[in-house]
Each structure stands twice: as structure tokens, then as C-alpha cells.
Design a protein around this motif. Structure first.
Motif, PDB file in Angstrom:
ATOM      1  N   LEU A  13     -15.840  17.445   2.168  1.00  0.00           N
ATOM      2  CA  LEU A  13     -14.861  17.134   1.133  1.00  0.00           C
ATOM      3  C   LEU A  13     -14.274  15.744   1.338  1.00  0.00           C
ATOM      4  N   ASN A  14     -14.001  15.049   0.239  1.00  0.00           N
ATOM      5  CA  ASN A  14     -13.414  13.727   0.271  1.00  0.00           C
ATOM      6  C   ASN A  14     -11.986  13.797   0.808  1.00  0.00           C
ATOM      7  N   ARG A  15     -11.592  12.771   1.526  1.00  0.00           N
ATOM      8  CA  ARG A  15     -10.226  12.655   2.020  1.00  0.00           C
ATOM      9  C   ARG A  15      -9.585  11.474   1.310  1.00  0.00           C
ATOM     10  N   LYS A  16      -8.351  11.630   0.876  1.00  0.00           N
ATOM     11  CA  LYS A  16      -7.629  10.565   0.191  1.00  0.00           C
ATOM     12  C   LYS A  16      -6.377  10.211   0.994  1.00  0.00           C
ATOM     13  N   ARG A  17      -6.027   8.943   0.950  1.00  0.00           N
ATOM     14  CA  ARG A  17      -4.767   8.529   1.553  1.00  0.00           C
ATOM     15  C   ARG A  17      -3.646   8.840   0.569  1.00  0.00           C
ATOM     16  N   MET A  18      -2.444   8.990   1.075  1.00  0.00           N
ATOM     17  CA  MET A  18      -1.281   9.230   0.221  1.00  0.00           C
ATOM     18  C   MET A  18      -0.097   8.436   0.752  1.00  0.00           C
ATOM     19  N   SER A  19       0.728   8.008  -0.179  1.00  0.00           N
ATOM     20  CA  SER A  19       1.989   7.385   0.190  1.00  0.00           C
ATOM     21  C   SER A  19       3.084   7.996  -0.671  1.00  0.00           C
ATOM     22  N   ALA A  20       4.300   7.900  -0.169  1.00  0.00           N
ATOM     23  CA  ALA A  20       5.445   8.430  -0.901  1.00  0.00           C
ATOM     24  C   ALA A  20       6.600   7.464  -0.767  1.00  0.00           C
ATOM     25  N   GLY A  21       7.166   7.074  -1.891  1.00  0.00           N
ATOM     26  CA  GLY A  21       8.307   6.177  -1.908  1.00  0.00           C
ATOM     27  C   GLY A  21       9.427   6.761  -2.739  1.00  0.00           C
ATOM     28  N   VAL A  22      10.597   6.156  -2.595  1.00  0.00           N
ATOM     29  CA  VAL A  22      11.778   6.642  -3.303  1.00  0.00           C
ATOM     30  C   VAL A  22      12.389   5.496  -4.093  1.00  0.00           C
ATOM     31  N   LEU A  23      12.654   5.767  -5.357  1.00  0.00           N
ATOM     32  CA  LEU A  23      13.267   4.787  -6.245  1.00  0.00           C
ATOM     33  C   LEU A  23      14.770   5.016  -6.296  1.00  0.00           C
ATOM     34  N   PHE A  24      15.511   4.060  -5.739  1.00  0.00           N
ATOM     35  CA  PHE A  24      16.961   4.018  -5.871  1.00  0.00           C
ATOM     36  C   PHE A  24      17.264   2.909  -6.874  1.00  0.00           C
ATOM     37  N   TYR A  25      18.270   3.087  -7.715  1.00  0.00           N
ATOM     38  CA  TYR A  25      18.553   2.137  -8.790  1.00  0.00           C
ATOM     39  C   TYR A  25      20.043   2.168  -9.089  1.00  0.00           C
ATOM     40  N   ASP A  26      20.505   1.073  -9.702  1.00  0.00           N
ATOM     41  CA  ASP A  26      21.914   1.044 -10.096  1.00  0.00           C
ATOM     42  C   ASP A  26      22.021   1.198 -11.613  1.00  0.00           C
ATOM     43  N   ARG A  27      23.222   1.111 -12.131  1.00  0.00           N
ATOM     44  CA  ARG A  27      23.451   1.334 -13.570  1.00  0.00           C
ATOM     45  C   ARG A  27      22.831   0.253 -14.447  1.00  0.00           C
ATOM     46  N   GLU A  28      22.472  -0.879 -13.856  1.00  0.00           N
ATOM     47  CA  GLU A  28      21.813  -1.964 -14.607  1.00  0.00           C
ATOM     48  C   GLU A  28      20.295  -1.915 -14.433  1.00  0.00           C
ATOM     49  N   ASP A  29      19.768  -0.825 -13.870  1.00  0.00           N
ATOM     50  CA  ASP A  29      18.339  -0.656 -13.598  1.00  0.00           C
ATOM     51  C   ASP A  29      17.790  -1.648 -12.586  1.00  0.00           C
ATOM     52  N   ARG A  30      18.661  -2.175 -11.738  1.00  0.00           N
ATOM     53  CA  ARG A  30      18.146  -2.917 -10.589  1.00  0.00           C
ATOM     54  C   ARG A  30      17.661  -1.882  -9.576  1.00  0.00           C
ATOM     55  N   VAL A  31      16.589  -2.203  -8.877  1.00  0.00           N
ATOM     56  CA  VAL A  31      15.997  -1.252  -7.938  1.00  0.00           C
ATOM     57  C   VAL A  31      16.198  -1.736  -6.507  1.00  0.00           C
ATOM     58  N   LEU A  32      16.314  -0.774  -5.603  1.00  0.00           N
ATOM     59  CA  LEU A  32      16.466  -1.080  -4.190  1.00  0.00           C
ATOM     60  C   LEU A  32      15.091  -1.432  -3.629  1.00  0.00           C
ATOM     61  N   LEU A  33      14.977  -2.652  -3.124  1.00  0.00           N
ATOM     62  CA  LEU A  33      13.747  -3.101  -2.487  1.00  0.00           C
ATOM     63  C   LEU A  33      14.027  -3.424  -1.034  1.00  0.00           C
ATOM     64  N   VAL A  34      13.013  -3.203  -0.202  1.00  0.00           N
ATOM     65  CA  VAL A  34      13.117  -3.536   1.211  1.00  0.00           C
ATOM     66  C   VAL A  34      12.076  -4.593   1.547  1.00  0.00           C
ATOM     67  N   GLN A  35      12.462  -5.497   2.442  1.00  0.00           N
ATOM     68  CA  GLN A  35      11.550  -6.539   2.900  1.00  0.00           C
ATOM     69  C   GLN A  35      10.935  -6.074   4.223  1.00  0.00           C
ATOM     70  N   PRO A  36       9.642  -5.746   4.208  1.00  0.00           N
ATOM     71  CA  PRO A  36       8.996  -5.309   5.445  1.00  0.00           C
ATOM     72  C   PRO A  36       8.746  -6.477   6.398  1.00  0.00           C
ATOM     73  N   SER A  37       8.686  -6.172   7.671  1.00  0.00           N
ATOM     74  CA  SER A  37       8.412  -7.195   8.681  1.00  0.00           C
ATOM     75  C   SER A  37       6.916  -7.380   8.909  1.00  0.00           C
ATOM     76  N   TYR A  38       6.096  -6.511   8.327  1.00  0.00           N
ATOM     77  CA  TYR A  38       4.670  -6.486   8.655  1.00  0.00           C
ATOM     78  C   TYR A  38       3.742  -6.860   7.497  1.00  0.00           C
ATOM     79  N   LYS A  39       4.298  -7.236   6.335  1.00  0.00           N
ATOM     80  CA  LYS A  39       3.458  -7.645   5.212  1.00  0.00           C
ATOM     81  C   LYS A  39       4.263  -8.570   4.306  1.00  0.00           C
ATOM     82  N   PRO A  40       3.576  -9.384   3.492  1.00  0.00           N
ATOM     83  CA  PRO A  40       4.290 -10.393   2.706  1.00  0.00           C
ATOM     84  C   PRO A  40       5.044  -9.853   1.494  1.00  0.00           C
TER      85      PRO A  40
END
Length: 164
Positions: A13-40
Motif C-alpha cells: 500500500l502507498n504511504r503518504k506524508r501528512m502535515s497539520a497546521g492551525v490558522l489563527f486570525y484576528d478580526r481584520e483577517d490577518r493571520v498568525l505566521l511564524v518564521q522558521p529557523s530552518y527554511k526561508p
């Protein structure tokens, strides 16, 4: 007729990778972003789903580890099918609703994970230069799902006609 042994079938059987993220947002629809140390490129809180871990469990764990928040993860907003891009095998990316977050709450986040350098609220227009195009598209769809109450099914960040 000879039957294939069950264990052999399971190994095939095929194996697939999966990721899970969470969308946090304010009343102006700005989203919470994080700057990782390991990718651009910047990201939302989240990460790879570990073996024997449900995507919603990953989402909650990553939020706790990356930005120090322990709060319930909301409903799924997006399930995105990602094709093999030559670097990563095909997979599924989940985005869950993290709910509203304010500027003062973001300022109070405890960024103790060395993988995260900074966190802030950004409009999608501001995020254009910070995010990979596929994530930018996925976040736009996720914000729509927040407001519509729906679940979007996507391929490469684009809603699948008739499904998302």
C-alpha cells in the motif's frame, strides 16, 4: 486462485506524508505566521504528523511546542492534496481553525522552540512575499472556510470544483 498474503498486500500500500497546521486570525483577517529557523519561507503553526498520531493531535502539539498555546483546536478548514514535487512525496495538508487571536496575545506568545524565530499577524497581501504560493493559496481558502463555515477540499491550494 492464489491469494496474496495479507501482510504482503499491506506492505504494497502507498504511504503518504501528512502535515497539520492551525490558522489563527484576528478580526481584520490577518493571520498568525511564524518564521522558521530552518527554511526561508514563513509558515503557520504546525508540522509533520508523526507515526501513530492523528492530524488534530499534531496540530495541538505543534501549537503548544512552537508558540506556547494550549487551547482547543477547532474544526478542519482545509484538506489539501499535495502532489509529489520531486523533493517530497505526495501527501495531505490539514488546516484547523485556531480561532481569533489579538495583537496583545501574539506579543505575549512564548517562543521557546528553537525552530521558531518570530511570530506576527499579517494580511495575506503582506504575506505574499513571505509564504510559498501553495500555502498562500491554502490560507486564502482557509479564511473563506472560516467565514462560510465549510470545509474546503483542495489540490495544491486550489479548491476542487464541486467539492471545496
Amino acid at each position: 486462485m492464489d491469494l496474496v498474503p495479507f501482510d504482503e498486500y499491506v506492505r504494497s500500500l502507498n504511504r503518504k506524508r501528512m502535515s497539520a497546521g492551525v490558522l489563527f486570525y484576528d478580526r481584520e483577517d490577518r493571520v498568525l505566521l511564524v518564521q522558521p529557523s530552518y527554511k526561508p519561507h514563513w509558515d503557520i503553526p504546525g508540522g509533520a504528523v508523526d507515526a501513530d498520531e492523528a492530524p488534530w493531535t499534531t496540530a495541538a502539539r505543534e501549537v503548544r511546542e512552537e508558540i506556547g498555546l494550549t487551547r482547543p483546536i477547532g474544526r478542519p478548514l482545509v484538506i489539501d492534496y499535495l502532489r509529489d514535487d520531486g523533493r517530497f512525496p505526495e501527501g495531505l495538508a490539514f488546516i484547523f481553525d485556531g480561532g481569533l487571536i489579538s495583537e496583545p496575545q501574539v506579543a505575549d506568545l512564548e517562543l521557546t522552540d528553537p525552530e521558531v524565530l518570530f511570530a506576527g499577524l499579517y494580511s495575506l497581501d503582506e504575506a505574499t512575499v513571505m509564504l510559498k504560493p501553495s500555502l498562500l493559496a491554502r490560507l486564502a481558502v482557509a479564511l473563506e472556510a472560516v467565514h462560510s463555515g465549510g470545509l474546503a477540499l483542495c489540490e495544491g491550494g486550489k479548491p476542487v470544483n464541486g467539492l471545496g
